[in-house]
Enzyme design. Structure first.
Site, PDB file in Angstrom:
ATOM      1  N   GLN A  22      12.428  62.263  13.463  1.00  0.00           N
ATOM      2  CA  GLN A  22      13.481  61.262  13.317  1.00  0.00           C
ATOM      3  C   GLN A  22      13.087  60.264  12.228  1.00  0.00           C
ATOM      4  OE1 GLN A  22      16.398  61.312  14.800  1.00  0.00           O
ATOM      5  NE2 GLN A  22      15.956  62.992  16.201  1.00  0.00           N
ATOM      6  N   TYR A  51      14.806  73.420  19.940  1.00  0.00           N
ATOM      7  CA  TYR A  51      14.798  72.780  18.624  1.00  0.00           C
ATOM      8  C   TYR A  51      13.876  71.560  18.688  1.00  0.00           C
ATOM      9  CZ  TYR A  51      19.294  75.320  18.454  1.00  0.00           C
ATOM     10  OH  TYR A  51      20.289  76.261  18.542  1.00  0.00           O
ATOM     11  N   GLU A  72      10.816  75.983  18.460  1.00  0.00           N
ATOM     12  CA  GLU A  72      11.197  75.502  17.129  1.00  0.00           C
ATOM     13  C   GLU A  72      10.946  76.629  16.134  1.00  0.00           C
ATOM     14  OE1 GLU A  72      12.235  73.730  13.866  1.00  0.00           O
ATOM     15  OE2 GLU A  72      12.430  72.574  15.718  1.00  0.00           O
ATOM     16  N   ASP A 121      18.321  69.638  20.937  1.00  0.00           N
ATOM     17  CA  ASP A 121      18.488  68.754  19.781  1.00  0.00           C
ATOM     18  C   ASP A 121      18.638  69.630  18.538  1.00  0.00           C
ATOM     19  OD1 ASP A 121      18.560  66.674  17.992  1.00  0.00           O
ATOM     20  OD2 ASP A 121      16.543  65.935  18.425  1.00  0.00           O
ATOM     21  N   CYS A 148      23.000  64.560  16.115  1.00  0.00           N
ATOM     22  CA  CYS A 148      23.308  63.580  15.069  1.00  0.00           C
ATOM     23  C   CYS A 148      24.678  63.876  14.469  1.00  0.00           C
ATOM     24  CB  CYS A 148      22.225  63.575  13.999  1.00  0.00           C
ATOM     25  SG  CYS A 148      22.031  65.151  13.167  1.00  0.00           S
TER      26      CYS A 148
END
Length: 191
Positions: A22, A51, A72, A121, A148
């Site tokens: 982030q 993720y 991931e 995410d 996001c």
């Protein structure tokens, strides 16, 4: 330096240049705390973090659950997550390098312990239909979906509504001075 450092909820992170992390350091602790609080983790919970990047959710959440498994696709991020777990003395977090959009991902996920909670995410485009369908089959009790980009998040939550109800959605301003916003959706198996 060949890395940067961050601290999230008492966990130290070393992040290499090509790892996902982030970008808003000032809001980061509030954001991750909100994600973990929404999950209502129990000490007996098995958790998946899909993720997972460098483990920014996985490693702080590991303090509140029995086991957490992060997945991931970027090898550098997985290596950072593993190294960060080791340097913080966390032994109940495991990280797997795999592309969650691959056709064979249901085989990998089916071999893992069944989760009580799943953190999701994904990239801005959201999840692949193959993964969404498999999540419906797995049927974890709770899902915390972080995004996001709320548009694909809403689409994915609608597809998950076959089995889940969206209980809450919390917006967090991770991108000040822009029109973008992060959203944390909490889903539970419908009764």
């Amino acid at each position: 330096n060949d890395y940067i450092t961050e601290n999230i909820l008492g966990i130290d992170f070393k992040i290499s240049p090509y790892s996902f992390f982030q970008t808003n350091s000032k809001q980061l602790n509030n954001f991750i705390a909100e994600i973990i609080n929404r999950a209502d983790l129990k000490p007996t919970d098995i958790v998946w973090d899909l993720y997972c990047g460098t483990g920014s959710i996985s490693l702080p959440a590991s303090k509140k659950c029995k086991e957490i498994i992060g997945i991931e696709m970027f090898a550098g991020s997985v290596e950072d997550a593993r190294n960060n777990a080791k340097s913080n003395g966390i032994d109940n977090a495991k990280f797997i390098c795999a592309d969650l959009h691959e056709k064979q991902i249901p085989d990998l996920l089916s071999a893992l312990p069944k989760p009580d909670v799943i953190f999701i995410d994904p990239p801005r485009a959201g999840m692949h239909a193959n993964l969404l369908n498999h999540l419906l089959e797995i049927g974890a009790n709770r899902i915390v979906y972080v995004s996001c980009n709320p548009t694909p998040q809403a689409r994915d939550c609608d597809l998950l509504s076959e089995k889940y109800s969206v209980k809450t959605v919390k917006q967090v301003d991770m991108f000040p001075h822009t029109f973008h916003v992060a959203a944390i959706a909490f889903l539970e198996v419908s009764s």
